[in-house]
Design a protein around this motif. Structure first.
Motif, PDB file in Angstrom:
ATOM      1  N   ASN A  95      -6.914   9.666   3.421  1.00 29.16           N
ATOM      2  CA  ASN A  95      -5.594   9.951   3.997  1.00 29.16           C
ATOM      3  C   ASN A  95      -5.541   9.647   5.488  1.00 29.16           C
ATOM      4  N   GLY A  96      -6.096   8.502   5.884  1.00 25.77           N
ATOM      5  CA  GLY A  96      -6.016   8.070   7.269  1.00 25.77           C
ATOM      6  C   GLY A  96      -6.989   8.739   8.211  1.00 25.77           C
ATOM      7  N   THR A  97      -7.931   9.516   7.676  1.00 17.09           N
ATOM      8  CA  THR A  97      -8.958  10.166   8.479  1.00 17.09           C
ATOM      9  C   THR A  97     -10.318   9.610   8.101  1.00 17.09           C
ATOM     10  N   ILE A  98     -11.140   9.329   9.093  1.00 19.69           N
ATOM     11  CA  ILE A  98     -12.461   8.764   8.807  1.00 19.69           C
ATOM     12  C   ILE A  98     -13.380   9.853   8.280  1.00 19.69           C
ATOM     13  N   LYS A  99     -13.976   9.560   7.130  1.00 20.84           N
ATOM     14  CA  LYS A  99     -14.878  10.521   6.494  1.00 20.84           C
ATOM     15  C   LYS A  99     -16.331  10.221   6.803  1.00 20.84           C
ATOM     16  N   SER A 100     -16.724   8.957   6.651  1.00 22.31           N
ATOM     17  CA  SER A 100     -18.137   8.620   6.815  1.00 22.31           C
ATOM     18  C   SER A 100     -18.299   7.117   6.979  1.00 22.31           C
ATOM     19  N   ILE A 101     -19.536   6.717   7.304  1.00 27.63           N
ATOM     20  CA  ILE A 101     -19.856   5.297   7.464  1.00 27.63           C
ATOM     21  C   ILE A 101     -21.189   5.013   6.781  1.00 27.63           C
ATOM     22  N   GLN A 102     -21.243   3.901   6.056  1.00 27.54           N
ATOM     23  CA  GLN A 102     -22.492   3.390   5.520  1.00 27.54           C
ATOM     24  C   GLN A 102     -22.633   1.919   5.898  1.00 27.54           C
ATOM     25  N   ALA A 103     -23.820   1.367   5.666  1.00 28.01           N
ATOM     26  CA  ALA A 103     -24.097  -0.025   6.014  1.00 28.01           C
ATOM     27  C   ALA A 103     -24.174  -0.857   4.743  1.00 28.01           C
ATOM     28  N   PRO A 104     -23.354  -1.905   4.613  1.00 28.10           N
ATOM     29  CA  PRO A 104     -23.364  -2.718   3.385  1.00 28.10           C
ATOM     30  C   PRO A 104     -24.660  -3.507   3.231  1.00 28.10           C
ATOM     31  N   TYR A 105     -25.197  -3.511   2.021  1.00 29.26           N
ATOM     32  CA  TYR A 105     -26.445  -4.215   1.755  1.00 29.26           C
ATOM     33  C   TYR A 105     -26.296  -5.728   1.846  1.00 29.26           C
ATOM     34  N   ASN A 106     -25.090  -6.236   1.636  1.00 27.15           N
ATOM     35  CA  ASN A 106     -24.916  -7.697   1.646  1.00 27.15           C
ATOM     36  C   ASN A 106     -24.571  -8.239   3.030  1.00 27.15           C
ATOM     37  N   ALA A 107     -24.709  -7.402   4.065  1.00 23.67           N
ATOM     38  CA  ALA A 107     -24.453  -7.865   5.433  1.00 23.67           C
ATOM     39  C   ALA A 107     -25.655  -8.668   5.926  1.00 23.67           C
ATOM     40  N   GLU A 108     -25.424  -9.900   6.334  1.00 25.96           N
ATOM     41  CA  GLU A 108     -26.521 -10.746   6.784  1.00 25.96           C
ATOM     42  C   GLU A 108     -27.151 -10.224   8.074  1.00 25.96           C
ATOM     43  N   VAL A 109     -26.365  -9.536   8.892  1.00 29.50           N
ATOM     44  CA  VAL A 109     -26.878  -9.036  10.166  1.00 29.50           C
ATOM     45  C   VAL A 109     -27.802  -7.843   9.967  1.00 29.50           C
ATOM     46  N   ASN A 110     -27.387  -6.856   9.179  1.00 29.83           N
ATOM     47  CA  ASN A 110     -28.136  -5.590   9.131  1.00 29.83           C
ATOM     48  C   ASN A 110     -28.593  -5.168   7.751  1.00 29.83           C
ATOM     49  N   GLN A 111     -28.266  -5.869   6.692  1.00 31.75           N
ATOM     50  CA  GLN A 111     -28.818  -5.652   5.349  1.00 31.75           C
ATOM     51  C   GLN A 111     -28.944  -4.176   4.949  1.00 31.75           C
ATOM     52  N   GLY A 112     -27.840  -3.440   5.084  1.00 30.93           N
ATOM     53  CA  GLY A 112     -27.848  -2.045   4.645  1.00 30.93           C
ATOM     54  C   GLY A 112     -28.450  -1.071   5.638  1.00 30.93           C
ATOM     55  N   HIS A 113     -28.702  -1.518   6.864  1.00 30.85           N
ATOM     56  CA  HIS A 113     -29.315  -0.639   7.857  1.00 30.85           C
ATOM     57  C   HIS A 113     -28.421  -0.555   9.081  1.00 30.85           C
ATOM     58  N   THR A 114     -28.484   0.547   9.785  1.00 29.51           N
ATOM     59  CA  THR A 114     -27.842   0.680  11.093  1.00 29.51           C
ATOM     60  C   THR A 114     -28.473   1.857  11.803  1.00 29.51           C
ATOM     61  N   CYS A 115     -28.134   2.058  13.057  1.00 27.94           N
ATOM     62  CA  CYS A 115     -28.745   3.160  13.815  1.00 27.94           C
ATOM     63  C   CYS A 115     -27.829   4.380  13.779  1.00 27.94           C
ATOM     64  N   LEU A 116     -28.265   5.456  14.433  1.00 26.79           N
ATOM     65  CA  LEU A 116     -27.466   6.684  14.393  1.00 26.79           C
ATOM     66  C   LEU A 116     -26.120   6.513  15.081  1.00 26.79           C
ATOM     67  N   LYS A 117     -26.008   5.599  16.060  1.00 30.08           N
ATOM     68  CA  LYS A 117     -24.705   5.412  16.713  1.00 30.08           C
ATOM     69  C   LYS A 117     -23.735   4.746  15.748  1.00 30.08           C
ATOM     70  N   GLY A 118     -24.175   3.693  15.096  1.00 26.67           N
ATOM     71  CA  GLY A 118     -23.293   2.994  14.170  1.00 26.67           C
ATOM     72  C   GLY A 118     -22.926   3.824  12.966  1.00 26.67           C
ATOM     73  N   ARG A 119     -23.882   4.594  12.448  1.00 26.78           N
ATOM     74  CA  ARG A 119     -23.639   5.350  11.220  1.00 26.78           C
ATOM     75  C   ARG A 119     -22.928   6.678  11.457  1.00 26.78           C
ATOM     76  N   PHE A 120     -23.263   7.349  12.546  1.00 32.53           N
ATOM     77  CA  PHE A 120     -22.797   8.724  12.720  1.00 32.53           C
ATOM     78  C   PHE A 120     -21.914   8.964  13.939  1.00 32.53           C
ATOM     79  N   ALA A 121     -22.024   8.143  14.986  1.00 33.42           N
ATOM     80  CA  ALA A 121     -21.334   8.455  16.245  1.00 33.42           C
ATOM     81  C   ALA A 121     -19.927   7.878  16.281  1.00 33.42           C
ATOM     82  N   PHE A 122     -19.108   8.290  15.324  1.00 38.39           N
ATOM     83  CA  PHE A 122     -17.728   7.796  15.254  1.00 38.39           C
ATOM     84  C   PHE A 122     -16.706   8.880  15.554  1.00 38.39           C
TER      85      PHE A 122
END
Length: 912
Positions: free
Chosen positions: A245-272
C-alpha cells in the motif's frame, strides 16, 4: 556430448552438474531442493535433489545427489522415478519430525521452501515420533536488523555457507551432532555480540524463517516488488524492494543481478527507513528576516528566477554557479549542467564526482584517453593478482570487497597499498603500509623493480604505447634509498610485490580515494596506468585499471558533463567545433572559457566575484575540507539555493531550500563503477510536498524561459544519446534488468572491456613524475607532527545524512580516532578518552580508539557525524592538476582533551 533425461537425449554443457543439466533443459521445478541456492556452491546435505542414474536405458540405477554430481556423458537420468519419490518423501518426513508445524502463522507462509517441497513430495502426515529439540530454542532479537528462531532450522547449512562463501565472515557454524546439531553465531553468542556485519546474506539464503530480519523480508503477504538500484556506493547493487500500500516493507537482492548476484550490504538491504523519517523536508523554504519559512513551490520558483535574473544582469552569468550531485540520476545531472550552461550561460558547474575522482579522470585520460574503469568486476574471476591501492573495499564497497576477500582466501595474490591495516590487508599476500601522501614514491619503486628485473612486456610496450624510453630512464635514475625513507616501506617488500604483479598471468588494479585525494593524486593515477601498460595488463579479461567510485553515480555525474572544463560526454568546452555543436544542440549561446571548480567557487565568493550558488544534493559544509572557509564563502553569497531531502548543515545556510525526492521516489539511471548504466525504477510516490531533482530542474528552466519537457528518463536518454557519444545506443526500454556498459553502440551492443585493440587516444602514453612532499607537511609538519587521514566505516556513508536516520546508528553511533598504542602512551591517552586534535585551521574533540591498525605517528577517522565537524581541521590544499581536496594528509597535534560537549547538528531529531 549428450546425456538422457527420461530416455530423451540432451546436450551437455562443460562443467555441468546433474541438477544444472536438468534445470537448463526442463526448468527449475523439475527436481526439488532444500540445501541448494543460486549463489552457493553445491553442497549435498539434504539429499532431496537425489535422482536415479543408469549407464544404459532401463539398466541398474544408482541414486545420486544431483546438485554436486557431474553429469556423465551417455548416462540415463530419471529425476522422478517411484523410488526417488519415496526417498524424497521419507527425507522430508524426517525433517518435519523436529520442525514446528505452525505454517499459517509463520512469516514465510507461502514463501517457505520446506513448505513447498513438502507439498510437492506429497506429505500428508508424518509417520515418525515428534522431536523435542525445536521446543528448546529462544528467538534471538538482540540485533537492530537480524533475527533468528532456530526452532525452524532444518540444518541445511545454507546460512553457514552464505556467511562463508558470499560474505566471507565465518560467523555462523554448526555445533553438536545428530539431532543435537544446531547453528551457532561466533562463540555461541547472539547476533549483536557476534562478528556479524549485518549483510543479511544468511537470512536471504535460509529456506525457512530460522534466520530472518526485523522487516520480515521473506514474507509475501500483500506485497508488490520493484527492482531498482542502490543509492549508496558505486558498486551499483540491484535491489528488489517490497511495498505494501505504498509503504516500503523490505529489500532483498535479486539472484539474477549481474552486479551483486543476490548479495548486498547492510546499507543496501536495511538502511532504507530514512525515506519517511520525520526529518524529511516536505515544503520549500525561503529565508525571511534571517529565518527559513515555508513557501509554495510557485513562490520559491518565482523568488529564485527573479534573483538569478537580477544577479545575471547586474554581475554577468559567471557570478552564478552550480554544484551537481553524484547521488542523483544521470538524467538529473545532465539537466543540472544544461541549466547552468544553456539557461544561465556559464561553465561554472562542478560536482562531488570531480571532487573525489577528478584525478582518476584526468590521469587516465592522459594515459589511456578515457577516464573510466577498463574492466568489469566479473574479471575478478579471471585475474591472478589483485592490486588494491588507497581503498578499503570491504567497508566502502562491501559487495566487491567481499569478492576480493574471497579471492584472497582462496589463494590469489593480493597486494594492498594503504596506510591502514584494513580488513583486506589482513588477508593480503603483501601489505605495503606506506606513510599517507607517498603513493607516488611507492609506485615509482614498484616500476623500478619491474624494469630492473626485466619483467616488462616488451611486445605490448612497442606495439601499443609511446614515451617508454624516456620514462624508463627516469625510473632507473630514482634514489631508492630516499623513496624507502619517505614512504616507510621496506624496499624488499616492494620488490616482492612488484615481481608478483609483473609475473602474474593477469593482474588487475583497483584504487580509491586514498590515491586521488592527495596533492599528487593525478600523478599517482598515471603511475597506476603505467604499471598496467609496462606489464601488458590492459585490454583483456582479468586485468586493467579500475577506480572504485565512492558514491552511487560518481561515474554518471562526470559522464553527464558536471565539470567546468568538459560538457556532456567529456567534450572540451573550449574547442570551437565542440562549442558550436553544443550551441546548436542546446539552442543557446554558451561560453567558451572554463568555469570554476568548487574550490575556485569558494575563492570567487570570498573575492566578491561569485554571487549565487545552486547546490543539488550535496552537503558542502559537512563534507568539504576547511569548514570555516566553506562557511565563510557561502555566507558571502547573495543567493544560495539547496535541493535536499534533509535539513543538512549546508541547507541550514541556504536562502532557498527545495525539498527533493529520494532514490526510492523517482526513476532514472545510475552508472556504476564498471560503466554499467542501470535503471532506477520509482518504487513509491514522492512524499507530499517533494519533487524529484530532475523535475525541479525542468521547472526552473521553464520558469526562466527555456523550454524543457517534463522529467522522464526515457525522453531524456533520447536527448543524451544525441550528444554523448558513448550513450548512442542507450534506450530506457532496452536497458533491461542488468543495464548496459558504455560505450553502447547504436545497435545496442555494449562493452565489458575497454582498449582491447587500441587505446582511446591511439597509443597509451607513459608519464613519469617525481615524488614531491605535500605543502601541508612542509608548512605545518614541525608544529603539527602527526598525520591524520580520513576513511569510511561500513555502517555509514560519507556524512551519514541518511544512515544516521536508520538503525545503522545503533550499530555505529560516533566517529572515533584511530591511534597507535605508542602514541596513546606518549600522550597519556586511554581507550575511550576524548582527544583534542588540532591543525593549523582548527581543532576538534574526538573519542580515542587505540589500535595497531595504524602506524605510530599516523591517525585516522571518519566524518559520518556532523556533531564533530571533522573538516574543521582538514586543509584546502588540493591535487595540483585536478584540484581534488587532499583529505588524506592533514598535519595535526594531539593531546588529551579537557572534555567538550558535541554540538547538535542541523535539522536532526531523535535517532531510531
Amino acid at each position: 556430448m549428450k546425456a538422457y533425461i527420461n530416455n530423451i537425449p540432451y546436450e551437455i554443457a562443460e562443467g555441468e552438474t546433474i541438477l544444472s543439466f536438468i534445470k537448463r533443459h526442463l526448468g527449475n521445478k523439475t527436481v526439488p531442493t532444500l540445501c541448494d541456492a543460486p549463489n552457493l556452491e553445491p553442497f549435498g546435505s539434504c539429499r532431496v535433489c537425489s535422482v536415479d542414474v543408469a549407464l544404459t536405458p532401463g539398466g541398474a540405477v544408482k541414486t545420486q545427489a544431483s546438485c554436486h554430481t557431474p553429469v556423465m556423458p551417455g548416462s540415463y537420468i530419471y529425476p522422478n522415478s517411484e523410488r526417488i519419490q519415496k526417498l524424497r518423501k521419507n527425507i522430508i518426513e524426517l525433517v518435519l519430525t523436529d520442525h514446528p508445524l505452525d505454517c499459517l502463522t509463520c512469516e514465510v507462509n507461502n514463501n517457505c521452501e520446506l513448505q513447498e517441497v513438502a507439498a510437492r513430495v506429497g506429505i500428508r502426515q508424518v509417520r515418525y515420533p515428534e522431536g523435542k529439540n525445536h521446543l528448546h530454542y529462544q528467538k534471538d532479537l538482540s540485533h537492530p536488523y537480524m533475527t533468528s528462531d532456530f526452532s525452524k532450522c532444518i540444518n541445511c547449512y545454507r546460512c553457514v555457507r552464505a556467511c562463508d562463501e558470499v560474505q566471507g565472515e565465518f560467523v555462523l557454524s554448526m555445533a553438536g551432532r545428530g539431532f543435537n546439531s544446531h547453528i551457532i553465531k561466533s562463540f555461541d553468542s547472539n547476533f549483536l555480540k557476534s562478528d556479524c556485519v549485518s549483510c543479511g546474506a544468511c537470512a536471504q539464503a535460509c529456506p525457512t524463517s530460522a534466520i530472518s530480519d526485523v522487516f520480515e523480508s521473506k514474507s509475501v503477504v500483500g506485497i508488490q516488488k520493484t527492482r531498482t538500484i542502490c543509492t549508496y556506493c558505486g558498486v551499483g547493487c540491484n535491489l528488489d524492494v517490497a511495498t505494501i500500500n505504498g509503504t516500503i516493507k523490505s529489500i532483498q537482492a535479486p539472484y539474477n543481478a549481474e552486479v551483486n548476484q543476490g548479495h548486498t550490504c547492510l546499507k543496501g538491504r536495511f538502511a532504507f527507513s530514512f525515506y519517511n523519517h520525520p526529518d524529511r523536508l516536505r515544503t520549500p523554504l525561503i529565508r525571511q528576516n534571517g529565518k527559513l519559512v515555508p513557501a509554495t513551490w510557485e513562490e520559491a520558483y518565482d523568488f529564485i528566477a527573479k534573483e538569478l535574473n537580477r544577479i545575471k544582469q547586474q554581475y554577468g552569468p559567471d557570478a552564478i554557479a552550480g554544484v551537481s550531485s553524484a547521488r542523483c540520476t544521470n538524467e538529473e545531472n545532465y539537466l543540472m549542467q544544461k541549466f547552468i550552461r544553456a539557461v544561465i550561460g556559464t561553465n561554472n558547474i562542478d560536482s562531488c564526482a570531480r571532487v573525489c575522482h577528478s584525478p582518476t579522470a584526468l590521469g587516465m585520460q592522459k594515459t589511456f584517453g578515457t577516464g573510466a574503469a577498463t574492466n568489469s568486476i566479473i574479471d575478478l574471476k579471471y585475474t591472478n593478482c589483485i592490486l588494491v591501492i588507497g581503498a578499503n573495499p570491504t567497508d566502502a564497497h562491501p559487495v566487491t570487497g567481499a569478492k576480493m576477500k574471497q579471492a584472497a582466501m582462496k589463494g590469489k595474490t593480493v597486494i594492498v597499498i594503504d596506510p591502514r591495516r584494513t580488513e583486506l590487508a589482513r588477508y593480503a599476500t603483501y601489505h605495503l603500509q606506506l606513510r599517507p601522501g607517498t603513493n607516488v614514491a611507492v609506485l615509482n619503486m614498484m616500476l623500478y623493480y619491474i624494469i630492473n628485473n626485466q619483467l616488462e612486456d616488451q611486445q605490448f610496450i612497442e606495439s601499443r604505447t609511446e614515451g617508454y624510453d624516456e620514462f624508463k630512464q627516469q625510473i632507473l635514475n630514482l634514489n631508492i634509498d630516499e623513496l624507502e625513507r619517505v614512504s616507510g616501506v621496506d624496499r624488499h617488500l616492494v620488490q616482492q610485490a612488484a615481481i608478483a604483479y609483473a609475473t602474474a598471468g593477469n593482474a588487475m588494479s583497483f584504487h580509491g580515494l586514498g590515491v586521488t585525494e592527495h596533492t599528487q593524486g593525478t600523478y599517482a593515477v598515471m603511475l597506476i596506468a603505467d604499471l598496467a601498460m609496462i606489464t601488458g595488463n590492459i585490454g583483456r579479461r582479468g586485468v586493467g585499471v579500475n577506480p572504485l567510485r565512492g558514491q552511487n553515480n560518481v561515474q554518471g555525474a562526470a559522464d553527464m558533463g558536471c565539470q567546468p572544463h568538459q560538457g556532456a560526454g567529456y567534450l572540451d568546452v573550449t574547442n570551437p567545433e565542440i562549442h558550436r555543436q553544443y550551441e546548436e544542440f542546446y539552442h543557446a549561446k554558451l561560453p567558451m572559457h572554463i568555469g570554476y571548480k568548487i574550490p575556485q567557487m569558494y575563492d570567487a565568493s570570498l573575492d566578491g566575484k561569485l554571487k549565487a550558488l545552486w547546490i543539488m544534493g550535496e552537503d558542502l559544509v559537512q563534507t568539504d575540507p576547511n569548514t570555516q572557509k566553506v562557511m565563510t564563502a557561502l555566507n558571502e553569497l547573495e543567493l544560495l539555493v539547496v535541493q535536499e531531502i534533509f535539513m543538512t548543515e549546508t541547507a541550514n545556510m541556504a536562502t532557498v531550500v527545495l525539498p527533493a525526492a529520494s532514490f526510492l521516489e523517482k526513476s532514472g539511471t545510475f552508472t556504476n563503477g564498471e560503466r554499467r548504466v542501470q535503471r532506477v525504477n520509482q518504487v513509491i510516490a514522492p512524499l507530499p510536498g517533494t519533487k524529484p531533482d530532475g523535475q525541479i530542474m525542468v521547472d526552473i528552466m521553464n520558469h526562466m524561459g527555456y523550454q524543457q519537457p517534463d522529467y522522464h528518463p526515457a525522453t531524456l536518454l533520447q536527448e543524451i544519446a544525441q550528444i554523448v557519444p558513448f550513450f548512442k545506443g542507450i534506450k530506457w526500454e532496452e536497458l533491461g534488468e542488468n543495464g548496459k556498459q558504455w560505450p553502447v553502440n547504436p545497435d545496442g551492443t555494449d562493452t565489458e572491456i575497454l582498449h582491447t585493440q587500441t587505446f582511446k587516444r591511439g597509443k597509451g602514453k607513459f608519464h613519469y613524475t617525481d615524488f614531491k612532499e605535500t605543502e601541508e607537511l612542509i608548512a605545518n609538519g614541525k608544529t603539527f607532527p602527526y598525520i591524520i587521514t580520513t576513511n569510511r566505516e561500513l555502517e555509514h556513508y560519507n556524512s551519514g545524512t541518511m544512515t544516521r536516520r536508520t538503525k545503522n546508528a545503533q550499530l555505529l553511533s560516533e566517529d572515533v580516532l584511530l591511534i597507535h598504542p605508542d602514541d596513546a602512551l606518549k600522550n597519556h591517552i586511554s581507550d575511550g578518552d576524548l582527544v583534542c586534535v588540532e591543525s593549523a585551521r582548527g581543532k576538534i574533540d574526538i573519542k580515542a580508539c587505540i589500535t595497531d591498525e595504524v602506524k605510530p605517528g599516523i591517525l585516522s577517522t571518519t566524518f559520518h557525524f556532523p556533531e564533530l565537524m571533522i573538516n574543521q581541521i582538514t586543509s584546502d590544499i588540493h591535487d595540483t592538476e585536478a584540484l581534488c581536496p587532499e583529505y588524506k594528509v592533514v598535519a595535526v597535534n594531539i593531546r588529551k582533551s579537557r572534555g567538550k560537549k558535541p554540538r547538535q547538528s542541523a535539522g536532526f531529531n531523535q535517532l531510531f
